[in-house]
Design a protein around this motif. Structure first.
Motif, PDB file in Angstrom:
ATOM      1  N   CYS A   1      32.648 -11.452   7.963  1.00  0.00           N
ATOM      2  CA  CYS A   1      31.246 -11.392   8.390  1.00  0.00           C
ATOM      3  C   CYS A   1      31.209 -11.108   9.877  1.00  0.00           C
ATOM      4  N   LEU A   2      30.436 -10.107  10.263  1.00  0.00           N
ATOM      5  CA  LEU A   2      30.346  -9.706  11.666  1.00  0.00           C
ATOM      6  C   LEU A   2      28.883  -9.734  12.083  1.00  0.00           C
ATOM      7  N   TRP A   3      28.562 -10.613  13.013  1.00  0.00           N
ATOM      8  CA  TRP A   3      27.202 -10.717  13.554  1.00  0.00           C
ATOM      9  C   TRP A   3      27.155 -10.073  14.936  1.00  0.00           C
ATOM     10  N   TYR A   4      26.204  -9.179  15.111  1.00  0.00           N
ATOM     11  CA  TYR A   4      25.901  -8.644  16.441  1.00  0.00           C
ATOM     12  C   TYR A   4      24.640  -9.330  16.957  1.00  0.00           C
TER      13      TYR A   4
ATOM     14  N   TYR B   1      26.880  -7.694   9.181  1.00  0.00           N
ATOM     15  CA  TYR B   1      27.597  -6.843   8.230  1.00  0.00           C
ATOM     16  C   TYR B   1      28.657  -7.707   7.556  1.00  0.00           C
ATOM     17  N   PHE B   2      28.850  -7.535   6.249  1.00  0.00           N
ATOM     18  CA  PHE B   2      29.751  -8.447   5.564  1.00  0.00           C
ATOM     19  C   PHE B   2      30.388  -7.800   4.344  1.00  0.00           C
ATOM     20  N   GLU B   3      31.625  -8.208   4.100  1.00  0.00           N
ATOM     21  CA  GLU B   3      32.392  -7.795   2.932  1.00  0.00           C
ATOM     22  C   GLU B   3      33.052  -9.031   2.318  1.00  0.00           C
TER      23      GLU B   3
ATOM     24  N   LEU C   1      32.935 -12.513  14.860  1.00  0.00           N
ATOM     25  CA  LEU C   1      33.589 -12.155  13.611  1.00  0.00           C
ATOM     26  C   LEU C   1      34.094 -13.426  12.935  1.00  0.00           C
ATOM     27  N   ALA C   2      33.643 -13.673  11.708  1.00  0.00           N
ATOM     28  CA  ALA C   2      34.133 -14.820  10.933  1.00  0.00           C
ATOM     29  C   ALA C   2      34.896 -14.313   9.719  1.00  0.00           C
TER      30      ALA C   2
ATOM     31  N   ALA D   1      31.002 -17.971   5.925  1.00  0.00           N
ATOM     32  CA  ALA D   1      31.245 -17.028   7.026  1.00  0.00           C
ATOM     33  C   ALA D   1      29.952 -16.692   7.743  1.00  0.00           C
ATOM     34  N   ASP D   2      28.888 -16.496   6.988  1.00  0.00           N
ATOM     35  CA  ASP D   2      27.598 -16.153   7.582  1.00  0.00           C
ATOM     36  C   ASP D   2      27.073 -17.297   8.447  1.00  0.00           C
ATOM     37  N   GLU D   3      27.180 -18.532   7.951  1.00  0.00           N
ATOM     38  CA  GLU D   3      26.686 -19.672   8.718  1.00  0.00           C
ATOM     39  C   GLU D   3      27.534 -19.920   9.965  1.00  0.00           C
ATOM     40  N   LEU D   4      28.837 -19.721   9.883  1.00  0.00           N
ATOM     41  CA  LEU D   4      29.675 -19.850  11.073  1.00  0.00           C
ATOM     42  C   LEU D   4      29.257 -18.847  12.145  1.00  0.00           C
TER      43      LEU D   4
END
Length: 448
Positions: free
Chosen positions: A41-44, A100-102, A204-205, A379-382
């Motif tokens: 999971c990648l948060w910008y 963005y997530f996979e 990035l998680a 991953a999203d919550e982290l």
């Protein structure tokens, strides 16, 4: 790279380690060997609140452009490579971030990391006017299908514009306007990428069946050479008074199935005890078929076919409490509104019962545990807590914070915020066939 670990006693056995690359990319890893999968999971740190007037919708448009190819992956290749490897993927945009997530079979983790790094580092080399025009049309069609051409579709957009005044960074929603989407130029898109899509503006998680040492080696290999960028402007101030200071109201006449009352209340910022207390208050009042509003409006009065209350958590501006009531055939909105206000006033005076408090905490606890139990959800919550609050470890203790809230805190936040002078309200009046049916019933003197 340094790391910290959460004490398992406070996090239900879940742990996370934190690392930072030399270019500023923050990395959070959480091992979970229960199933042979891994989530990336990648948060910008960019969302619609970072946009300027006249260029709304750029953050969401760019989310689409990120799937249009990069230096080493052409066209729809990102989707094709992930799905052919047995994975799933997507991206979303909100007021406060783009993610963005996979989720991949564990042995395909390196592929997902390479793909994310390739578009972070090289998307500009593949971005052209054809890609921009293609995705501009996709987003405009999404707006038609999800907002403009569905019943009640513009309610969220209208209420947001009412709850947050003009020029406020949250005044417009991530979808943007048709005019601004048309006005976006290739240089606008390129400048947006250069400003916000940098490793030092991202978290990035990676969660799941991973070897942390190998995972960090891959992250360093693929992301470590991407240069940082320091040109990001600070987001505009989103602070507002705790209450609106008067009821805002708009009547919408549209071809909708039934009359409706939709309303937004300003609530405390996310990340505070008051926001958690507000979440519990709205759960008691409108979180499911055991809630007060459902029992009053749907079961007892039969004046509504649906009644719900939910919380849109926001960190950079007051959160929103979202009320949604669809009336029964022939019932006028003022009758429903009076009943809602009566229930809110009673709750502000008395607060939740011990049984309601226990049920609401159990409901939110279950939702949180369900979220943290999946590798993608964790991953999203982290990422969320790292980007918005600076500490990913807070994700692992969220359940404890919910269970620590008292009934007095829930009553207090309801008394302070769930008031008519802190409400932006939309009243939907049907036109066309729905309006005609109500009119016939009224003329026949139907017993409501």
């Amino acid at each position: 790279m340094g790391h910290t670990a959460t004490p398992e006693a406070e996090s239900g056995g879940l742990t996370a380690t934190e690392h930072r690359l030399a270019n500023g990319l923050r990395v959070v890893l959480s091992e979970d060997h229960l199933t042979p999968v891994a989530a990336v999971c990648l948060w910008y740190d960019v969302g619609s609140r970072h946009e300027v007037k006249g260029r709304t919708g750029l953050a969401h448009l760019f989310e689409h452009l990120m799937f249009q190819g990069s230096a080493n992956v052409t066209g729809n290749g990102h989707f094709e490579l992930v799905q052919s490897a047995g994975g799933s993927l997507n991206g979303t945009t909100s007021f406060e971030r783009t993610n963005y997530f996979e989720t991949m079979p564990a042995h395909q983790l390196e592929l997902a990391l390479w793909l994310e790094a390739d578009r972070m580092g090289s998307l500009l080399s593949a971005l052209d006017l054809q890609s921009l025009d293609n995705q501009r049309d996709v987003v405009k069609n999404e707006r038609r299908q999800r907002y403009d051409n569905v019943p009640y579709g513009t309610a969220f957009e209208r209420l947001t514009a009412m709850a947050y005044p003009d020029s406020h960074p949250y005044h417009h929603t991530p979808i943007g306007s048709m005019a601004d989407l048309d006005a976006a130029s290739l240089e606008d898109a390129r400048a947006f990428f250069r400003t916000y899509y940098a490793p030092n503006n991202a978290v990035l998680a990676v969660v799941g069946d991973i070897d942390p040492e190998q995972t960090l080696a891959w992250i360093e290999k693929y992301f470590g050479t991407i240069p940082a960028h320091d040109g990001k402007p600070a987001p505009r101030d989103g602070s507002l008074p705790g209450v609106m200071g008067g009821q805002l109201r708009e009547v919408v006449e549209e071809d909708v199935p039934s009359r409706a009352l939709m309303a937004a209340y300003r609530l405390p910022h996310d990340g505070t005890r008051e926001a958690d207390a507000a979440d519990l208050a709205l759960t008691v009042l409108g979180g499911g078929e055991s809630s007060r509003l459902h029992n009053r409006l749907v079961r007892r009065d039969r004046s509504a076919v649906a009644a719900g209350f939910g919380l849109l958590r926001l960190a950079g501006a007051p959160s929103l409490g979202w009320l949604d009531v669809k009336t029964s055939s022939g019932v006028e909105v003022p009758a429903v509104e009076a009943a809602v206000d009566e229930e809110l006033a009673r709750f502000a005076e008395e607060g939740p019962t011990p049984e309601e408090m226990e049920r609401a905490q159990a409901q939110l606890e279950r939702e949180w545990l369900d979220r943290l139990a999946t590798v993608g959800g964790r991953a999203d919550e982290l990422c969320r807590y790292a980007v918005l609050f600076g500490d990913p470890q807070l994700a692992l203790t969220a359940v404890k914070r919910i269970l620590d809230i008292t009934a007095d805190e829930v009553r207090a936040v309801a008394a302070a915020t769930l008031r008519p002078d802190n409400r932006a309200a939309l009243v939907y009046e049907p036109t066309g066939s729905a309006a005609g049916e109500d009119s016939d019933e009224d003329e026949e003197g139907a017993d409501q």
